[in-house]
Scaffold this motif. Structure first.
Motif, PDB file in Angstrom:
ATOM      1  N   ASP A  74     -76.594  75.192 -21.183  1.00  0.00           N
ATOM      2  CA  ASP A  74     -77.362  76.252 -21.905  1.00  0.00           C
ATOM      3  C   ASP A  74     -76.970  75.094 -23.341  1.00  0.00           C
ATOM      4  O   ASP A  74     -76.775  75.711 -24.343  1.00  0.00           O
ATOM      5  N   LEU A  75     -75.627  74.574 -22.909  1.00  0.00           N
ATOM      6  CA  LEU A  75     -74.553  73.903 -24.281  1.00  0.00           C
ATOM      7  C   LEU A  75     -75.589  72.814 -24.908  1.00  0.00           C
ATOM      8  O   LEU A  75     -76.793  71.885 -24.578  1.00  0.00           O
ATOM      9  N   PRO A  76     -75.138  72.579 -26.708  1.00  0.00           N
ATOM     10  CA  PRO A  76     -76.038  71.585 -26.943  1.00  0.00           C
ATOM     11  C   PRO A  76     -76.655  70.506 -26.197  1.00  0.00           C
ATOM     12  O   PRO A  76     -74.767  69.661 -26.280  1.00  0.00           O
ATOM     13  N   THR A  77     -77.349  69.662 -26.460  1.00  0.00           N
ATOM     14  CA  THR A  77     -76.718  68.158 -25.587  1.00  0.00           C
ATOM     15  C   THR A  77     -77.167  66.920 -26.953  1.00  0.00           C
ATOM     16  O   THR A  77     -77.235  67.569 -28.226  1.00  0.00           O
ATOM     17  N   GLU A  78     -76.791  65.975 -26.581  1.00  0.00           N
ATOM     18  CA  GLU A  78     -77.074  64.770 -27.826  1.00  0.00           C
ATOM     19  C   GLU A  78     -77.725  63.654 -26.199  1.00  0.00           C
ATOM     20  O   GLU A  78     -76.751  63.595 -25.741  1.00  0.00           O
ATOM     21  N   ARG A  79     -77.912  62.130 -27.305  1.00  0.00           N
ATOM     22  CA  ARG A  79     -77.707  61.214 -26.410  1.00  0.00           C
ATOM     23  C   ARG A  79     -77.279  59.886 -27.252  1.00  0.00           C
ATOM     24  O   ARG A  79     -77.326  59.790 -27.977  1.00  0.00           O
ATOM     25  N   VAL A  80     -76.757  59.746 -26.122  1.00  0.00           N
ATOM     26  CA  VAL A  80     -75.388  58.404 -26.139  1.00  0.00           C
ATOM     27  C   VAL A  80     -75.530  57.155 -25.370  1.00  0.00           C
ATOM     28  O   VAL A  80     -75.977  57.026 -24.482  1.00  0.00           O
ATOM     29  N   ASP A  81     -76.234  56.163 -25.609  1.00  0.00           N
ATOM     30  CA  ASP A  81     -76.041  54.898 -25.281  1.00  0.00           C
ATOM     31  C   ASP A  81     -77.439  55.081 -24.125  1.00  0.00           C
ATOM     32  O   ASP A  81     -77.903  55.098 -23.026  1.00  0.00           O
ATOM     33  N   GLU A  82     -78.851  55.986 -24.341  1.00  0.00           N
ATOM     34  CA  GLU A  82     -79.873  56.074 -23.413  1.00  0.00           C
ATOM     35  C   GLU A  82     -79.836  56.717 -21.804  1.00  0.00           C
ATOM     36  O   GLU A  82     -80.404  57.623 -21.758  1.00  0.00           O
ATOM     37  N   THR A  83     -78.363  58.207 -22.477  1.00  0.00           N
ATOM     38  CA  THR A  83     -77.844  59.397 -21.633  1.00  0.00           C
ATOM     39  C   THR A  83     -77.927  60.119 -22.693  1.00  0.00           C
ATOM     40  O   THR A  83     -77.743  60.268 -23.104  1.00  0.00           O
ATOM     41  N   VAL A  84     -78.144  61.337 -22.059  1.00  0.00           N
ATOM     42  CA  VAL A  84     -78.091  63.018 -22.211  1.00  0.00           C
ATOM     43  C   VAL A  84     -76.732  63.186 -21.732  1.00  0.00           C
ATOM     44  O   VAL A  84     -76.186  62.800 -20.861  1.00  0.00           O
TER      45      VAL A  84
END
Length: 336
Positions: A74-84
């Motif tokens: 439920d928390l906001p996600t982001e993408r780092v090095d093609e990984t969520v």
């Protein structure tokens, strides 16, 4: 029709294998997403535990973990090095510690001065251009001394100096003294940060220094040998100065043991207790025989001491009666 039946069969098997992500509970769980902690306060099903405890606990754990992961996603996600990824919030649950929180390292004298003056450390370059040598010279390291020798291959003798004095040796000694002074100041800063009292060194003034300072300075001088004063003779009635263990290396070294888990500590204590209770006494036969012989000899010696001196011995082989005086074989022969 066969293909449809096969697809329906596979979907049914997949539905049985993977349970849904929606889980219902009578009471909501308490979450600490920062520590990935979920507390379930619902009552346990005693009938299911008695029927099959392992399956019940496995399903209960699965449901609680699913609820925790639902809260995480439920928390906001982001993408780092093609990984969520998900950034967890700060934790609210306080975990117990086996040891206190380490104190911050105290600042040195230079660090405190730089903080007060606003001096920031800058990264210096390794090389600098020398106009006299017309090449790049390292600012530190062993190659720096080589460059200095090439640069100062001749030194002008001062007017008031001895013309026969070696100026190169004088410069070398001055540099060694500067290095020693800096090292001494560094050790003083470390001692000051750790609240260690250091006795005065060098020529002591008896009007200013106390007897304890003099005694500590003597002990430091004696322990400055390679053996740390182990083979140095002491004066009569000489006492060791206080605080010398903190100054002299190796005077008192405390063992730093790693933290031991509670289960391992319990097992070690039980092993020691069993070794004490199950220990059988060892019988030394030779020692027991020697003790018996010694006891018999002491009894004989006491019997000899208790007898009266000059007493007649009784001959028990002939009835145990004492012969009368004047009536023996010798007397009968004389009468005949």
């Amino acid at each position: 029709m066969d293909i449809v039946a096969e697809v329906l069969k596979k979907s049914a098997e997949t539905a049985e294998k993977y349970k849904p992500i929606t889980v219902t509970k009578h009471l909501d769980l308490e979450y600490d997403v920062g520590s990935l902690l979920a507390v379930d306060k619902n009552e346990l099903d005693t009938k299911a535990i008695n029927k099959n405890k392992n399956d019940y606990l496995l399903s209960l754990t699965r449901d609680n973990v699913q609820l925790l992961l639902n809260k995480v996603w439920d928390l906001p996600t982001e993408r780092v090095d093609e990984t969520v990824v998900v950034r967890l919030p700060p934790s609210t649950f306080v975990l117990p510690r086996s040891k206190p929180v380490p104190r911050p390292k105290p600042l040195t004298k230079w660090q405190q001065f730089a903080l007060e003056k606003g001096i920031k450390k800058k990264k210096k370059p390794k090389l600098s251009w020398d106009e006299r040598l017309k090449k790049w010279v390292p600012l530190y390291g062993f190659k720096r001394s080589i460059a200095e020798k090439e640069k100062d291959w001749v030194i002008e003798v001062p007017q008031n100096a001895d013309p026969f004095e070696d100026q190169f040796e004088k410069r070398k000694i001055a540099k060694q003294e500067r290095v020693a002074k800096n090292e001494l100041q560094r050790l003083h800063n470390i001692a000051k940060a750790q609240n260690i009292k250091i006795p005065r060194t060098g020529l002591l003034n008896p009007d200013v220094s106390s007897s304890k300072d003099l005694q500590a300075a003597v002990t430091v001088a004696r322990s400055s040998t390679a053996s740390l004063g182990k083979f140095q003779d002491k004066l009569p009635k000489e006492k060791e100065a206080r605080g010398i263990s903190a100054i002299t290396p190796g005077a008192s070294r405390k063992r730093k043991l790693p933290p031991v888990p509670a289960t391992q500590e319990k097992e070690e204590n039980l092993a020691v207790l069993n070794s004490i209770l199950n220990k059988k006494p060892k019988l030394d036969i030779e020692k027991a025989v020697n003790r018996q012989i010694n006891q018999e000899e002491t009894e004989r010696s006491t019997e000899k001491k208790t007898r009266k001196p000059g007493g007649n011995k009784i001959n028990k082989s002939k009835g145990g009666k004492k012969p009368k005086s004047g009536k023996g074989k010798s007397a009968g022969r004389k009468r005949r």
